[in-house]
Design a protein around this motif. Structure first.
Motif, PDB file in Angstrom:
ATOM      1  N   ILE A 123       0.849  -1.195   0.000  1.00 37.97           N
ATOM      2  CA  ILE A 123       0.000   0.000   0.000  1.00 37.97           C
ATOM      3  C   ILE A 123       0.886   1.248   0.000  1.00 37.97           C
ATOM      4  O   ILE A 123       1.805   1.368   0.815  1.00 37.97           O
ATOM      5  N   TYR A 124       0.623   2.150  -0.931  1.00 35.62           N
ATOM      6  CA  TYR A 124       1.372   3.402  -1.041  1.00 35.62           C
ATOM      7  C   TYR A 124       0.496   4.544  -0.526  1.00 35.62           C
ATOM      8  O   TYR A 124      -0.605   4.769  -1.035  1.00 35.62           O
ATOM      9  N   ILE A 125       0.991   5.245   0.497  1.00 32.14           N
ATOM     10  CA  ILE A 125       0.260   6.355   1.110  1.00 32.14           C
ATOM     11  C   ILE A 125       1.097   7.637   0.954  1.00 32.14           C
ATOM     12  O   ILE A 125       2.291   7.622   1.293  1.00 32.14           O
ATOM     13  N   PRO A 126       0.532   8.736   0.462  1.00 30.42           N
ATOM     14  CA  PRO A 126       1.313   9.981   0.356  1.00 30.42           C
ATOM     15  C   PRO A 126       1.864  10.414   1.717  1.00 30.42           C
ATOM     16  O   PRO A 126       1.213  10.223   2.753  1.00 30.42           O
ATOM     17  N   LYS A 127       3.054  10.964   1.727  1.00 29.59           N
ATOM     18  CA  LYS A 127       3.681  11.387   2.981  1.00 29.59           C
ATOM     19  C   LYS A 127       2.930  12.533   3.648  1.00 29.59           C
ATOM     20  O   LYS A 127       3.138  12.816   4.831  1.00 29.59           O
ATOM     21  N   SER A 128       2.050  13.182   2.902  1.00 28.08           N
ATOM     22  CA  SER A 128       1.236  14.251   3.488  1.00 28.08           C
ATOM     23  C   SER A 128       0.194  13.690   4.458  1.00 28.08           C
ATOM     24  O   SER A 128      -0.291  14.394   5.342  1.00 28.08           O
ATOM     25  N   GLU A 129      -0.151  12.397   4.307  1.00 29.58           N
ATOM     26  CA  GLU A 129      -1.092  11.751   5.225  1.00 29.58           C
ATOM     27  C   GLU A 129      -0.365  11.347   6.506  1.00 29.58           C
ATOM     28  O   GLU A 129       0.845  11.128   6.512  1.00 29.58           O
ATOM     29  N   LYS A 130      -1.113  11.226   7.594  1.00 33.46           N
ATOM     30  CA  LYS A 130      -0.492  10.807   8.850  1.00 33.46           C
ATOM     31  C   LYS A 130      -0.114   9.335   8.777  1.00 33.46           C
ATOM     32  O   LYS A 130      -0.661   8.567   7.967  1.00 33.46           O
ATOM     33  N   GLU A 131       0.820   8.928   9.630  1.00 33.23           N
ATOM     34  CA  GLU A 131       1.259   7.537   9.643  1.00 33.23           C
ATOM     35  C   GLU A 131       0.128   6.611  10.094  1.00 33.23           C
ATOM     36  O   GLU A 131      -0.666   6.974  10.969  1.00 33.23           O
ATOM     37  N   LEU A 132       0.087   5.444   9.502  1.00 33.83           N
ATOM     38  CA  LEU A 132      -0.931   4.457   9.863  1.00 33.83           C
ATOM     39  C   LEU A 132      -0.451   3.624  11.046  1.00 33.83           C
ATOM     40  O   LEU A 132       0.734   3.574  11.353  1.00 33.83           O
ATOM     41  N   ASP A 133      -1.411   2.968  11.719  1.00 33.05           N
ATOM     42  CA  ASP A 133      -1.050   2.109  12.855  1.00 33.05           C
ATOM     43  C   ASP A 133      -1.833   0.804  12.784  1.00 33.05           C
ATOM     44  O   ASP A 133      -2.600   0.566  11.850  1.00 33.05           O
ATOM     45  N   PHE A 134      -1.619  -0.052  13.783  1.00 37.18           N
ATOM     46  CA  PHE A 134      -2.270  -1.362  13.819  1.00 37.18           C
ATOM     47  C   PHE A 134      -3.608  -1.320  14.557  1.00 37.18           C
ATOM     48  O   PHE A 134      -4.307  -2.332  14.604  1.00 37.18           O
ATOM     49  N   LEU A 135      -3.960  -0.164  15.107  1.00 33.03           N
ATOM     50  CA  LEU A 135      -5.163  -0.045  15.930  1.00 33.03           C
ATOM     51  C   LEU A 135      -6.424   0.214  15.124  1.00 33.03           C
ATOM     52  O   LEU A 135      -7.516   0.212  15.677  1.00 33.03           O
ATOM     53  N   HIS A 136      -6.277   0.454  13.819  1.00 32.87           N
ATOM     54  CA  HIS A 136      -7.433   0.864  13.015  1.00 32.87           C
ATOM     55  C   HIS A 136      -7.562   0.056  11.727  1.00 32.87           C
ATOM     56  O   HIS A 136      -6.565  -0.422  11.170  1.00 32.87           O
ATOM     57  N   TYR A 137      -8.800  -0.060  11.277  1.00 36.78           N
ATOM     58  CA  TYR A 137      -9.090  -0.412   9.889  1.00 36.78           C
ATOM     59  C   TYR A 137      -9.188   0.896   9.123  1.00 36.78           C
ATOM     60  O   TYR A 137      -9.614   1.922   9.668  1.00 36.78           O
ATOM     61  N   TYR A 138      -8.807   0.853   7.851  1.00 34.79           N
ATOM     62  CA  TYR A 138      -8.828   2.061   7.036  1.00 34.79           C
ATOM     63  C   TYR A 138      -9.656   1.824   5.788  1.00 34.79           C
ATOM     64  O   TYR A 138      -9.728   0.696   5.270  1.00 34.79           O
TER      65      TYR A 138
END
Length: 591
Positions: A123-138
């Protein structure tokens, strides 16, 4: 070393050979089922008491383990499961692992749900977005694609690399990401989340960004945000093994915890100190994410101390073979991981050469001599054993690495211990400003020294051609080198020189074959086209103006030159709207 005294090693080699055979020939289902029947028959008759069967038993067991390698790799091969998704989908996903970031995006391995389909993807996420974690579904709108296989044989096959990790797709997210809290975290995901939180706390510590990234890399095996210059310095100085979590790190951390326990516990509880230290090491391995090198180190350490606890003489090759079995039984694809191969070759090299090299040093009659001489002998042994694979996979070598390892590695234990303590303090929210300043100063100084070593460009060789035949020839040289070091006689010297001569004959032959070829190729790179025209030992690359020349050199020019054994190349540019170029009196049309 007598092979008949190492049955586990022989069975491990045959098991690994079976994996290679299945990977290369892709034997079909019927043939594999036939091998299953034969292996089951061999297993059954080994319980029978018969003189002739007893004599044949070693050969039957060898074939059985060879067959088991084929069988396990067949069932471990990735199957797509008939996943069918459109290019643009609304997906729901969770992350499984953070990968190295690119210039524009953060990258994660994740589990994707698109409609009724579930699959793994990068999964590629733009660096402008906040970092993802293991606590959430997206949830987000994503562009989904399969990585393209390489155009030519010299290029890295990224699609095959991902398939070995059971990943078939890439997802590019440029839309707003919605999130929902998870209630179903697994045991390992809870550890991964804690590790992520520690990494975030390190980011908030009062030291320079390079020191923070170094700390995250050397203890928590996270190099995802490390700057390109630092990574390049470690590679060019031959010290990348110092940054990667490996056997040295595991042994040092185990020793630190064990030393603490034996100072606290009475002598009669010494074995409980070992058991507690092993439990701590495995919690640490889970915490940093089960990397292949750290998993191998943890298994070898555990097997070694199981021998100690059972009051049996520890055997390095038994420990190495058993750890290889355990890793590959659960995932045969690990065999094709470069880190796995380098890790095991390094340990074999230390077993094969270290003590012999150490015997040439003066007597180690104090701890300082032991530290320095053992560090040098282990480093030289490991480098010699891994050199063939390093040249094959990376096509580069730095002569300065010998001096760099001699200078830096003796201090590695102190730096690992200091870094580990810093990580504990940061995890516990204990902010000691003086320690932060001291650590930052030491690491900045270390990185400057490493950069100084990396700046010896004339001692750094790249685009070194190397194929599998040459790799085997180099391993033969390392193998025979032991006997010459053990007994430096004319006979042993002649055998080593014969192996060296055979290697150079092979090399000259392959060089001559490639130099006689003429070749014209059109390379697709991102949205640009590159033309290469090869004649004998020279090649000219035509690239579009304003294209990223650094990446084209990294991903096209360097791999091409090492594959085709080119020693001279030149680069020419052309405007983007040009449809044809003229070179050496010939016209070449772009698509």
């Amino acid at each position: 070393m007598k092979l008949n005294q190492q049955p586990i090693l022989i069975l491990a080699i045959l098991f690994i050979l079976g994996i290679f055979i299945q990977d290369f020939f892709s034997l079909d289902q019927n043939f594999v089922y036939f091998i299953i029947i034969i292996c089951a028959f061999i297993l059954a008759i080994t319980f029978l008491k018969n003189y002739y069967l007893h004599k044949a038993k070693p050969y039957l067991l060898g074939f059985m383990f060879f067959g088991i390698g084929i069988i396990l790799h067949f069932f471990n091969a990735f199957a797509s499961g008939n996943v069918s998704v459109s290019k643009n989908e609304t997906i729901i996903f969770k992350i499984a692992k953070k990968l190295n970031s690119s210039d524009k995006n953060r990258k994660y391995e994740g589990v994707i749900q698109a409609g009724k389909q579930t699959f793994n993807a990068v999964i590629y996420i733009p660096k402008s977005e906040k970092e993802l974690d293991f606590l959430h579904y997206y949830q987000a709108q994503a562009y989904i694609s399969k990585p393209k296989p390489p155009q030519y044989d010299f290029q890295f096959d990224y699609s095959k690399y991902l398939l070995r990790k059971n990943i078939e797709y890439q997802c590019y997210i440029n839309d707003k990401i919605a999130e929902a809290e998870r209630k179903d975290l697994s045991f390992t995901e809870k550890f991964s989340q804690k590790r992520l939180e520690v990494l975030q706390r390190i980011d908030e510590a009062g030291m320079s960004s390079r020191s923070k990234e170094f700390l995250k890399g050397i203890i928590l095996a996270d190099r995802t945000e490390m700057d390109v210059q630092t990574v390049q310095d470690f590679n060019r100085s031959g010290l990348v093994h110092f940054l990667a979590i490996s056997g040295t790190h595991i042994v040092v951390i185990f020793g630190l915890f064990y030393l603490l326990l034996i100072k606290i516990l009475p002598l009669k509880f010494r074995k409980y100190a070992i058991i507690s230290s092993l439990i701590f090491i495995w919690l640490f391995i889970i915490f940093i994410g089960f990397g292949s090198s750290v998993l191998r180190s943890g298994l070898m350490l555990s097997i070694y101390f199981v021998y100690v606890l059972l009051q049996r003489k520890p055997d390095l090759l038994h420990s190495l073979s058993l750890s290889a079995f355990i890793i590959l039984i659960f995932d045969t694809q690990q065999l094709f991981d470069v880190g796995f191969q380098l890790s095991f070759c390094a340990v074999l090299g230390i077993y094969w050469l270290n003590q012999l090299i150490l015997n040439y040093f003066p007597i180690q009659d104090n701890w300082l001599k032991k530290l320095i001489f053992n560090t040098v002998s282990i480093s030289v042994s490991a480098q010699l054993a891994t050199l063939p694979l390093v040249l094959y996979y990376f096509h580069q070598f730095s002569f300065i690495s010998i001096a760099a390892n001699f200078f830096i590695v003796p201090f590695s234990e102190a730096i690992i211990v200091f870094s580990f303590l810093m990580t504990i303090f940061i995890t516990l929210n204990l902010d000691f400003n003086l320690m932060n300043v001291a650590y930052d100063f030491i690491i900045q100084l270390l990185l400057k020294v490493i950069h100084w070593f990396a700046d010896f460009n004339h001692l750094f060789l790249e685009n070194i051609p190397m194929n599998l035949f040459e790799v085997f020839a180099l391993f033969l040289i390392v193998y025979f080198l032991r006997f010459f070091i053990l007994k430096p006689k004319l006979k042993n010297f002649t055998i080593v020189m014969t192996a060296v001569f055979a290697f150079y004959i092979l090399r000259i032959g392959f060089n001559s074959y490639e130099n006689e070829r003429e070749e014209v190729l059109f390379h697709d790179f991102s949205k640009n086209q590159v033309l290469s025209v090869k004649k004998e030992n020279n090649v000219c690359f035509w690239i579009e103006e304003n294209s990223d020349q650094r990446k084209i050199i990294q991903f096209i020019i360097n791999p091409y030159c090492s594959s085709r054994r080119i020693s001279n190349y030149k680069i020419k540019t052309f405007p983007k709207d040009v449809k044809k170029v003229v070179y050496n009196g010939k016209i070449y049309n772009f698509n």
